[in-house]
Design an enzyme around this catalytic site. Sequence first.
Site, short mmCIF file in Angstrom:
data_model
loop_
_atom_site.label_atom_id
_atom_site.label_comp_id
_atom_site.label_asym_id
_atom_site.label_seq_id
_atom_site.Cartn_x
_atom_site.Cartn_y
_atom_site.Cartn_z
N CYS A 32 0.84 -1.19 0.00
CA CYS A 32 0.00 0.00 0.00
C CYS A 32 0.88 1.26 0.00
O CYS A 32 1.82 1.32 0.79
CB CYS A 32 -0.87 -0.02 1.24
SG CYS A 32 -1.94 1.41 1.40
N PRO A 33 0.65 2.26 -0.82
CA PRO A 33 -0.44 2.34 -1.81
C PRO A 33 -0.02 1.94 -3.22
O PRO A 33 -0.64 2.38 -4.19
CB PRO A 33 -0.81 3.83 -1.76
CG PRO A 33 0.51 4.51 -1.53
CD PRO A 33 1.35 3.56 -0.70
#
Lengths: 130, 76
Positions: free
Chosen positions: B14-15
């Site tokens: 993430c991200p």
Amino acid sequence: MAVEKICVVVVSGTRERLQMAAMVASVAAVSGIEVTIFLSMNSVPYFIKGASTDAPSEGSFGDLIVKKKAPDFKTLFRQAVELGDAKILPCSMALDIAGIEADTLEPFVGEPTGLASFLDAARDAQVWTF
Amino acid sequence: MAEKKIIDGRGSFCPGPLMELIGVLKMSQIGDELEVLSNDKGSAKDIPEWVRKVGHEYVSTTEEDGVWHITVRKTK
């Protein structure tokens, strides 16, 4: 409806803080939030064209970020600009003190900006400092 | 004609998978279906949240052998 707006102030040169700042800025920018990133102090040298992203870790988590190959902070900042129209503004005072010319910075970094202009941009915005 | 595209975000965190999805979405046509592959549990939760927030269509999430398949349709 008012536009949601955040300013991300980045003064640290350590990996965890640069990473968290880049994560907040990039995800906010691609979520319809107006994002202005103000780079100053120890963060600025990483944004010289071609500069390494090998920032020192504050703790063990910083090493894990590298080991697990999380997206590097400079890529995320660039994506904040390219995919989310964020603005990245280098602090003019930091450039002057460090002797860095604006044209040596990465192309996704905007014009050198003084505090008076930044404070104007930060009016009515949430400010996140790293 | 709508296309189906696979975005292989395995090995990223993430991200990363979200940003890869957004990059492909920008170059896609309305109606195209994009399937993100990710072994990051956070992305499996965060991508559907982002899709709802910005107004594309969230289709489904399935998990197989530790890999999440998150499917999204471009609507605008």
